[in-house]
Scaffold this motif. Sequence first.
Motif, PDB file in Angstrom:
ATOM      1  N   ASP A  20       0.827  -1.210   0.000  1.00 36.69           N
ATOM      2  CA  ASP A  20       0.000   0.000   0.000  1.00 36.69           C
ATOM      3  C   ASP A  20       0.863   1.263   0.000  1.00 36.69           C
ATOM      4  O   ASP A  20       0.522   2.262  -0.657  1.00 36.69           O
ATOM      5  CB  ASP A  20      -0.921   0.012   1.224  1.00 36.69           C
ATOM      6  N   LEU A  21       1.956   1.236   0.736  1.00 34.95           N
ATOM      7  CA  LEU A  21       2.833   2.401   0.808  1.00 34.95           C
ATOM      8  C   LEU A  21       3.627   2.598  -0.483  1.00 34.95           C
ATOM      9  O   LEU A  21       3.868   3.726  -0.911  1.00 34.95           O
ATOM     10  CB  LEU A  21       3.796   2.259   1.992  1.00 34.95           C
ATOM     11  N   LEU A  22       4.035   1.504  -1.114  1.00 23.66           N
ATOM     12  CA  LEU A  22       4.874   1.585  -2.302  1.00 23.66           C
ATOM     13  C   LEU A  22       4.079   1.827  -3.590  1.00 23.66           C
ATOM     14  O   LEU A  22       4.548   2.497  -4.510  1.00 23.66           O
ATOM     15  CB  LEU A  22       5.678   0.296  -2.459  1.00 23.66           C
ATOM     16  N   ALA A  23       2.877   1.276  -3.662  1.00 25.02           N
ATOM     17  CA  ALA A  23       2.119   1.254  -4.918  1.00 25.02           C
ATOM     18  C   ALA A  23       1.898   2.617  -5.557  1.00 25.02           C
ATOM     19  O   ALA A  23       1.990   2.742  -6.792  1.00 25.02           O
ATOM     20  CB  ALA A  23       0.783   0.539  -4.707  1.00 25.02           C
ATOM     21  N   PRO A  24       1.602   3.684  -4.811  1.00 22.84           N
ATOM     22  CA  PRO A  24       1.364   4.978  -5.477  1.00 22.84           C
ATOM     23  C   PRO A  24       2.536   5.467  -6.319  1.00 22.84           C
ATOM     24  O   PRO A  24       2.337   6.229  -7.274  1.00 22.84           O
ATOM     25  CB  PRO A  24       1.095   5.930  -4.299  1.00 22.84           C
ATOM     26  N   GLY A 245       9.640   9.026  -5.568  1.00 26.60           N
ATOM     27  CA  GLY A 245       9.842   7.630  -5.194  1.00 26.60           C
ATOM     28  C   GLY A 245       9.683   7.420  -3.704  1.00 26.60           C
ATOM     29  O   GLY A 245       9.844   8.336  -2.893  1.00 26.60           O
ATOM     30  N   ARG A 246       9.382   6.173  -3.334  1.00 26.39           N
ATOM     31  CA  ARG A 246       9.109   5.846  -1.940  1.00 26.39           C
ATOM     32  C   ARG A 246      10.011   4.709  -1.452  1.00 26.39           C
ATOM     33  O   ARG A 246      10.298   3.781  -2.212  1.00 26.39           O
ATOM     34  CB  ARG A 246       7.641   5.442  -1.761  1.00 26.39           C
ATOM     35  N   ILE A 247      10.413   4.802  -0.190  1.00 25.58           N
ATOM     36  CA  ILE A 247      11.224   3.768   0.438  1.00 25.58           C
ATOM     37  C   ILE A 247      10.504   3.270   1.688  1.00 25.58           C
ATOM     38  O   ILE A 247       9.952   4.065   2.458  1.00 25.58           O
ATOM     39  CB  ILE A 247      12.640   4.274   0.780  1.00 25.58           C
ATOM     40  N   VAL A 248      10.492   1.951   1.865  1.00 24.40           N
ATOM     41  CA  VAL A 248       9.891   1.314   3.039  1.00 24.40           C
ATOM     42  C   VAL A 248      10.936   0.402   3.664  1.00 24.40           C
ATOM     43  O   VAL A 248      11.601  -0.357   2.952  1.00 24.40           O
ATOM     44  CB  VAL A 248       8.632   0.500   2.657  1.00 24.40           C
ATOM     45  N   VAL A 249      11.078   0.482   4.979  1.00 28.60           N
ATOM     46  CA  VAL A 249      12.074  -0.320   5.693  1.00 28.60           C
ATOM     47  C   VAL A 249      11.412  -1.061   6.841  1.00 28.60           C
ATOM     48  O   VAL A 249      10.695  -0.449   7.651  1.00 28.60           O
ATOM     49  CB  VAL A 249      13.217   0.562   6.249  1.00 28.60           C
ATOM     50  N   LEU A 250      11.658  -2.365   6.905  1.00 29.49           N
ATOM     51  CA  LEU A 250      11.226  -3.197   8.026  1.00 29.49           C
ATOM     52  C   LEU A 250      12.463  -3.566   8.840  1.00 29.49           C
ATOM     53  O   LEU A 250      13.367  -4.233   8.334  1.00 29.49           O
ATOM     54  CB  LEU A 250      10.530  -4.468   7.533  1.00 29.49           C
ATOM     55  N   SER A 251      12.509  -3.140  10.096  1.00 29.60           N
ATOM     56  CA  SER A 251      13.618  -3.458  10.995  1.00 29.60           C
ATOM     57  C   SER A 251      13.111  -4.366  12.105  1.00 29.60           C
ATOM     58  O   SER A 251      11.928  -4.330  12.458  1.00 29.60           O
ATOM     59  CB  SER A 251      14.204  -2.189  11.618  1.00 29.60           C
ATOM     60  N   TYR A 252      14.032  -5.143  12.696  1.00 26.31           N
ATOM     61  CA  TYR A 252      13.616  -6.123  13.696  1.00 26.31           C
ATOM     62  C   TYR A 252      14.349  -5.999  15.026  1.00 26.31           C
ATOM     63  O   TYR A 252      14.075  -6.764  15.946  1.00 26.31           O
ATOM     64  CB  TYR A 252      13.776  -7.544  13.143  1.00 26.31           C
ATOM     65  N   ARG A 314       9.178   1.845   8.861  1.00 30.20           N
ATOM     66  CA  ARG A 314       9.322   3.274   8.594  1.00 30.20           C
ATOM     67  C   ARG A 314       9.292   3.476   7.079  1.00 30.20           C
ATOM     68  O   ARG A 314       9.732   2.600   6.320  1.00 30.20           O
ATOM     69  CB  ARG A 314      10.611   3.831   9.190  1.00 30.20           C
ATOM     70  N   ALA A 315       8.811   4.628   6.645  1.00 27.75           N
ATOM     71  CA  ALA A 315       8.673   4.877   5.209  1.00 27.75           C
ATOM     72  C   ALA A 315       8.774   6.370   4.925  1.00 27.75           C
ATOM     73  O   ALA A 315       8.438   7.209   5.762  1.00 27.75           O
ATOM     74  CB  ALA A 315       7.336   4.337   4.693  1.00 27.75           C
ATOM     75  N   ALA A 316       9.262   6.689   3.723  1.00 22.32           N
ATOM     76  CA  ALA A 316       9.408   8.093   3.323  1.00 22.32           C
ATOM     77  C   ALA A 316       9.310   8.209   1.809  1.00 22.32           C
ATOM     78  O   ALA A 316       9.478   7.232   1.071  1.00 22.32           O
ATOM     79  CB  ALA A 316      10.744   8.655   3.812  1.00 22.32           C
TER      80      ALA A 316
END
Length: 342
Positions: A20-24, A245-252, A314-316
């Motif tokens: 959802d965050l990346l698709a646009p 452009g969009r970046i999404v990061v999953l951290s653990y 997190r995303a930007a």
Amino acid sequence: MDQTPTPDRHVPVLLHRCVDLLAPALQHEGAVFVDGTLGMGGHTEAVLERCPAARAIGIDRDPQALALATERLARFGDRFTGVHAVSDDLPAVLADLGLDPAGASGILFDLGVSSLQLDELDRGFAYRADAPLDMRMDQSTGPTAADVLNGYDVRDLTRILREFGEERFARPIARAIVRRRETEPFTTSGPLVELLHDVVPAASQRSGGHPAKRTFQALRIEVNAELTVWADALAAALRALAVGGRIVVLSYHSLEDRITKHGLVAGATSSAPHDLPFELPEHAPWLRLLVRGAEQADATEVAANPRSASVRLRAAERTRTTPDQPTRSQPTPEMPTRREPA
């Protein structure tokens, strides 16, 4: 090797939220999506299904994961390209493929150890069975966890256990490791797990989970230089991100998330001196944060997929160009060696 079909071996974390965050940013013709930690390809598969105009570049340093993901994504034809590289090579990977090294429309990183690495016991990532102490994401190069255990002195072992594992009992564990290896070097995980059961106080084991959890995390981070690679990879990815452009990061874990937070917040903050009466264009923020703070998986997802319990998303979005971005006429100097998956 586990013969379970690849889609059944891994449940992607926060899959729908990531897409959802990346698709646009990926709906226009020629859009380029980069999965900087391809793993077994679950997130990339969902992006390609949702965004038919986009092509995907999948980067992974683990040849086994790359081969499995490439097989899984074969149905997308030339819309998917797999590259064996470390994620901080991202702009150079794009340039090597003839793409704009600052033209990625969407970038995803799903950090940490993958289901493949945890489930393949001979990789040494899991502490539930006695297995060779390897822990390399790319088994073709670099020192193993056994090399670290058998070669580091007490001071360096204490440092990595404390910094990378956030282990309260780092010093006594390091001393016990050095004593144990004087009689027999570490080769498999069983003796290490046994040692940790003996050294970590019982009260801590009852409240803090398995006594090997933090030590195994620390060894994995050290063997793969994960934090250094991640800091470099995030900077490289932001340089490769196109305007819009969009970046999404999953951290653990907190160390990864701290690097992510600092990198994204810095780009979303004005760099104008406090005493300047107006903001020059070059001081304006060049990122827009897409989520407030860090998002977590809800209780339903955690119940279905326990590996999502510690995730922080997190995303930007990039809002303007910056001078540090590479161009087609000025490709990044380090060009990766592309290797097709085995």
